[in-house]
Design a protein around this motif. Structure first.
Motif, PDB file in Angstrom:
ATOM      1  N   ASP A  90      -9.352   0.936   1.428  1.00 47.19           N
ATOM      2  CA  ASP A  90      -9.155   2.288   0.713  1.00 47.19           C
ATOM      3  C   ASP A  90      -9.560   3.512   1.213  1.00 47.19           C
ATOM      4  O   ASP A  90      -8.806   4.674   1.604  1.00 47.19           O
ATOM      5  CB  ASP A  90     -10.105   2.351  -0.515  1.00 47.19           C
ATOM      6  N   VAL A 148       0.929  -1.186   0.055  1.00 47.26           N
ATOM      7  CA  VAL A 148       0.026  -0.126  -0.102  1.00 47.26           C
ATOM      8  C   VAL A 148       0.930   1.242  -0.071  1.00 47.26           C
ATOM      9  O   VAL A 148       0.660   2.130  -0.635  1.00 47.26           O
ATOM     10  CB  VAL A 148      -0.994   0.105   1.193  1.00 47.26           C
ATOM     11  N   ASP A 149       1.950   1.297   0.898  1.00 48.68           N
ATOM     12  CA  ASP A 149       2.703   2.653   1.029  1.00 48.68           C
ATOM     13  C   ASP A 149       3.503   2.660  -0.188  1.00 48.68           C
ATOM     14  O   ASP A 149       3.684   3.774  -0.897  1.00 48.68           O
ATOM     15  CB  ASP A 149       3.548   2.395   1.999  1.00 48.68           C
ATOM     16  N   VAL A 172      -6.942   4.305   4.269  1.00 48.74           N
ATOM     17  CA  VAL A 172      -5.473   4.734   3.642  1.00 48.74           C
ATOM     18  C   VAL A 172      -5.413   6.110   3.339  1.00 48.74           C
ATOM     19  O   VAL A 172      -4.611   6.617   3.291  1.00 48.74           O
ATOM     20  CB  VAL A 172      -5.296   3.605   2.506  1.00 48.74           C
ATOM     21  N   ARG A 173      -6.673   6.556   2.666  1.00 53.14           N
ATOM     22  CA  ARG A 173      -6.990   7.844   2.356  1.00 53.14           C
ATOM     23  C   ARG A 173      -7.353   8.875   3.332  1.00 53.14           C
ATOM     24  O   ARG A 173      -7.501  10.164   2.900  1.00 53.14           O
ATOM     25  CB  ARG A 173      -7.727   7.989   1.153  1.00 53.14           C
ATOM     26  N   ASP A 181      -0.306   5.520  -7.470  1.00 53.81           N
ATOM     27  CA  ASP A 181      -1.798   6.180  -7.078  1.00 53.81           C
ATOM     28  C   ASP A 181      -1.713   7.645  -7.582  1.00 53.81           C
ATOM     29  O   ASP A 181      -1.177   8.604  -7.087  1.00 53.81           O
ATOM     30  CB  ASP A 181      -2.149   5.922  -5.634  1.00 53.81           C
ATOM     31  N   PHE A 218      -7.501   0.439  -3.023  1.00 55.48           N
ATOM     32  CA  PHE A 218      -7.022  -0.346  -2.015  1.00 55.48           C
ATOM     33  C   PHE A 218      -8.434  -1.226  -1.152  1.00 55.48           C
ATOM     34  O   PHE A 218      -7.820  -1.912  -0.095  1.00 55.48           O
ATOM     35  CB  PHE A 218      -6.123   0.219  -0.711  1.00 55.48           C
ATOM     36  N   THR A 240       0.857   3.928  -3.205  1.00 55.76           N
ATOM     37  CA  THR A 240       0.781   5.183  -2.897  1.00 55.76           C
ATOM     38  C   THR A 240       1.771   6.312  -3.398  1.00 55.76           C
ATOM     39  O   THR A 240       1.596   7.021  -3.712  1.00 55.76           O
ATOM     40  CB  THR A 240       0.471   5.412  -1.285  1.00 55.76           C
ATOM     41  N   ARG A 278      -5.930   5.315 -10.818  1.00 49.76           N
ATOM     42  CA  ARG A 278      -6.139   5.331  -9.193  1.00 49.76           C
ATOM     43  C   ARG A 278      -6.025   3.924  -8.896  1.00 49.76           C
ATOM     44  O   ARG A 278      -6.407   2.998  -9.317  1.00 49.76           O
ATOM     45  CB  ARG A 278      -7.529   5.683  -9.214  1.00 49.76           C
TER      46      ARG A 278
END
Length: 369
Positions: A87, A67-68, A90-91, A75, A83, A71, A80
């Protein structure tokens, strides 16, 4: 052909156990590759190249790292990244980089990954779902494949390619008729009878994929193997659905073992190379690696090969160090690795951050126990 109504599903949940020590401290999709990037960057770059607006991350192992990374590098960069159940978290400020993520439901195979993310994959707006893997190396525009898929009215279109027979047992072997309709798909055959394999990226009509997954899930936990290649596609073939093969003529490699990892990177040194350095994703540094003819090697942008060091037919990744008096031949030296003076490295891989203080030949030190 626009891909604006295609949604990608990036399978990135494997443990990478056959990659040995290369995945001791990282997940397989983030293993460095080509002195330029990491494995998952190829599928992401292909999605961006093809104009696909969204990719859904299907992950389990070391998910926070994935994820990191996505991002930071992908992303919002022409695509886009969704996640899934994380999602919103994370946002928001609720899960800053490095913070633990809630566990996902357990999965027994790739089809479970699709089922567990059904609400994101089958949300309105996607006519087709493109399934990608995060450990495949290739440069591709999916647009012509989307066009062929829709022109034929196929329920699913799968990429296929001919490879060396000795590696077929690692893949799904495919049999097709004269019209490229798939008649048989055998996952990891013990005794291959063909050199045509499934490249493991495929394009499903959204409603068909959802229907077939629902049918399989109704069989219960023990009624199927929870796998796209072993269950979803064979079921579609058996039911007489239109399963179309799409030949892939360019370079493609599935990096499933330490041997393949080394072998396929050695191929990048061929002139002309299968993937020009300028076409590689550039996430390790801002610049592509440079092919240095006098060394016959691919060298990361910040790497200095000092006088007194011998380097032949190798890949030197950004951040690595080869000391004067060291000898590196047909080897891969990953970021942060240091090959000490007086040490020879032949047909080998120096792992990320490794201090190589004794001679090494071959891949035995990296192979799974």
């Amino acid at each position: 052909m626009t891909s604006a109504d295609v949604r990608a599903a990036l399978l990135a949940g494997g443990l990478g156990e056959r990659m040995g020590r290369l995945t001791d401290d990282t997940c397989k999709p983030l293993v460095p590759y080509a002195a330029s990037c990491r494995l998952l960057d190829f599928s992401m770059a292909n999605a961006v190249r093809s104009g696909i607006p969204e990719v859904v991350l299907l992950s389990m192992h070391r998910e926070r790292d994935l994820v990191d990374y996505l991002t930071a590098h992908w992303d919002g960069a022409g695509i886009r990244v969704n996640f899934g159940p994380h999602d919103g978290l994370v946002r928001s400020a609720g899960a800053p980089p490095g913070a633990p993520l809630p566990p996902r439901p357990p999965e027994s195979g790739t089809a479970d990954a699709l089922l567990n993310n059904a609400e994101y994959l089958f949300a309105p707006g996607a006519r087709d779902v493109l399934v990608q893997h995060a450990d495949h190396v290739y440069t591709f525009d999916y647009g012509p494949m989307v066009e062929a898929h829709r022109r034929a009215g196929a329920d699913v279109t799968i990429g296929v390619q001919r490879i060396e027979r000795r590696f077929v047992h690692l893949f799904g072997m495919v049999e097709v008729d004269a019209d490229l309709k798939v008649r048989r798909l055998v996952e990891k055959p013990a005794d291959p009878t063909s050199d045509l394999v499934f490249t493991a990226f495929c394009l499903f009509r959204t409603e068909v994929l959802e229907e077939v997954l629902t049918e399989l899930a109704a069989l219960g936990e023990d009624g199927w193997r929870h796998d796209i290649s072993r269950d979803v596609l064979p079921r579609m073939i058996a039911e007489g659905r239109h399963v179309l093969a799409y030949p892939i003529s360019g370079y493609w490699a599935d990096i499933g073992t330490v041997e393949r990892y080394h072998l396929e990177q050695m191929k990048l040194l061929d002139r002309p190379g299968p993937m020009p350095a300028g076409h590689l994703p550039r996430t390790l540094t801002g610049a592509p690696p440079t092919y240095v003819p006098r060394l016959g090697s691919l060298v990361g942008g910040d790497v200095d090969v000092p006088d007194g060091a011998t380097v032949r037919s190798s890949l030197l990744f950004p951040g690595c160090v080869v000391e004067p008096g060291a000898e590196v031949e047909r080897s891969v030296v990953l970021p942060g690795a240091r090959v000490r003076s007086g040490v020879s490295l032949r047909e080998a891989v120096a792992a990320a951050g490794e201090d190589v203080t004794s001679p090494r030949t071959g891949l035995a030190d990296l192979e799974p126990a």
